[in-house]
Design a protein around this motif. Sequence first.
Motif, PDB file in Angstrom:
ATOM      1  N   THR A  48      55.361   3.917  39.395  1.00  0.00           N
ATOM      2  CA  THR A  48      55.971   2.437  39.955  1.00  0.00           C
ATOM      3  C   THR A  48      57.192   2.732  40.220  1.00  0.00           C
ATOM      4  O   THR A  48      58.010   2.142  41.152  1.00  0.00           O
ATOM      5  N   ASP A 176      51.358  -0.370  45.242  1.00  0.00           N
ATOM      6  CA  ASP A 176      51.304   0.044  44.022  1.00  0.00           C
ATOM      7  C   ASP A 176      49.833  -0.468  43.284  1.00  0.00           C
ATOM      8  O   ASP A 176      49.763  -1.536  42.928  1.00  0.00           O
ATOM      9  N   GLU A 177      48.950   0.671  42.940  1.00  0.00           N
ATOM     10  CA  GLU A 177      47.743   0.350  42.382  1.00  0.00           C
ATOM     11  C   GLU A 177      47.037  -0.955  43.081  1.00  0.00           C
ATOM     12  O   GLU A 177      46.852  -1.996  42.531  1.00  0.00           O
TER      13      GLU A 177
END
Lengths: 255, 283
Positions: A48, A176-177
């Motif tokens: 991240t 991000d995911e």
Amino acid sequence: MPEPSTTHISVRNLSVHYGGQPALKNVSVNIPDRKITAVLGPSGCGKTTFLRCLNRLVDTVDGVSVSGQVLVDGEDLFDPAAEVTHIRKKMGLLSQRPYPLPMSIYDNVAYGPRIHGQSDRGELDALVEHHLKLAGLWDEVKGRLRAPATSLSIGQQQRLCLARGLAVGPEIILADEPTSALDPISSAHIEGKFKELRDQYTIVIVTHILRQARRLADYVIFMYMGELVEHGPAAEVFNAPREKQTREYISGVIS
Amino acid sequence: MNRRSAEESIFKGLMGLSFLAILAALATIVGTVVWKGLPAMNWDMLTKTPSGGFYLGGSGGVLNAIVGSLYLAGGATVASSCLALPIVLGLNVYARRASRLVTFTRFSMDVLAGVPSIVFGAVGYVLMVALGLKASLLAGIIAVALLILPIMIKAMDEVVRLVPQEMAEASAALGATRLETAFLVVARQALPGLATAVLIAFGRGVGDAASVLFTAGFTDNIPDSLMSPAATLPLAVFFQLGSNLPEVQERAYAAALILMAMILIVSLVTRELSRRLSRHNVR
Ligand SMILES: Nc1ncnc2c1ncn2[C@@H]1O[C@H](COP(=O)(O)OP(=O)(O)OP(=O)(O)O)[C@@H](O)[C@H]1O
Ligand SMILES: [Mg+2]
């Protein structure tokens, strides 16, 4: 042998400390233009942080210090003279959970174009429609554009956030995911969109889901404890990882 | 009966008693004001200013105080909103989260919100003299604004703090400046709470007597400029209550009734407004 592609984002000696604690250690990597790059690694390894360096959202953290360079189109993002709003306009961001803005579906998509100076009603209507279509949401919302964005399901909200990001005309999509809060069908929907968009955008996706990375990635970055362990074309990293840690991660020994 | 269920019953009893106490307090206040004020309540009270012998039982009403209170509290609310909003957005969007300035500002607001209103009246008076003003609507507005500013800031800060960081980041990630994020997203999400904060502060300002005692003056006329003195309902209550004529005392309760009705209306409007403004809110 895949054709060698040009570099879009060049990360050079990037290090990040949070209040003195290292989170990224001297990372250097070239992210290819108009490909999907997957960032893999166990929890807490700095994925991240890495992604948030690319649009300088990392700046918003108290007590953060960043050194090194991130070059996009030859421009260093961390150059003190660089204009952060200009940099961020080049990147769309999809976060782990969708965060719609507190306004209608239409206004969410129109928000970006509006702050960047577009005020013509007809142009905005066209932009909103185009990008909702691009994100695969148009047919579901065309009758209720004035409804609150929160009236959508989580999966729809994530596609709305994609449309909102695309509407500012970025070259890069950072994710991000992006599917971790979504049900399987919505996840598949987002993945499908990424596949459609890969020809026009440079996509960097952080994911915990190895199979997702295999399905999507052209290029893979593997990180471990703040360090870049291995990077290369997806086929190489998945089929013939050079490093022990990568091998263990891919075979599920570490996760 | 074992120990744990005994504890449970004792606590339930305690809760019941507390509820009763609250209800009794409310009923006593409203009951007293209505019972003592209603006989003196009439159309003249709402629509007329005091005539010559009003405070000795003559004819007239408290329109001067109603209008004066609305002007004063309204002016003070506008003035302190203009300061409170930038401060609160600055604390939450611009400043670093844990910076000393932020901590210190929040601490000061806690302290100021606890300062008795007579102190604001006294400070307002000193300020008024220093500015070369007389007791007037303007001086009263300044004193009341000082009084309600910390209350408003605290109430606003509480709601703006609840806006998720990620929402502000989503806006920043689209290339918004902090100003755009602050006003278009953060304030938008906090809007119902901000409206409530403004009206809470108004309610506090409209009901306060001590801050306007030395600063606003008192007059039988409706103020026609910022420089003219202004009557207020709390002071109308205070002065008439001090009379030894029963009919004048009754008028004090009638004025209190009007004040309470005003605050009730403000509260109802607040609730409805924040319900409507929260349509687009992200929960
Ligand atoms: N705002 C912050 N303040 C202090 N430390 C932080 C902050 N954000 C991240 N860290 C630390 O930096 C390191 C890397 O965090 P990061 O969030 O980048 O990991 P990640 O790979 O994304 O993990 P996950 O897969 O769990 O999302 C961790 O040790 C984390 O505790
Ligand atoms: Mg993460």
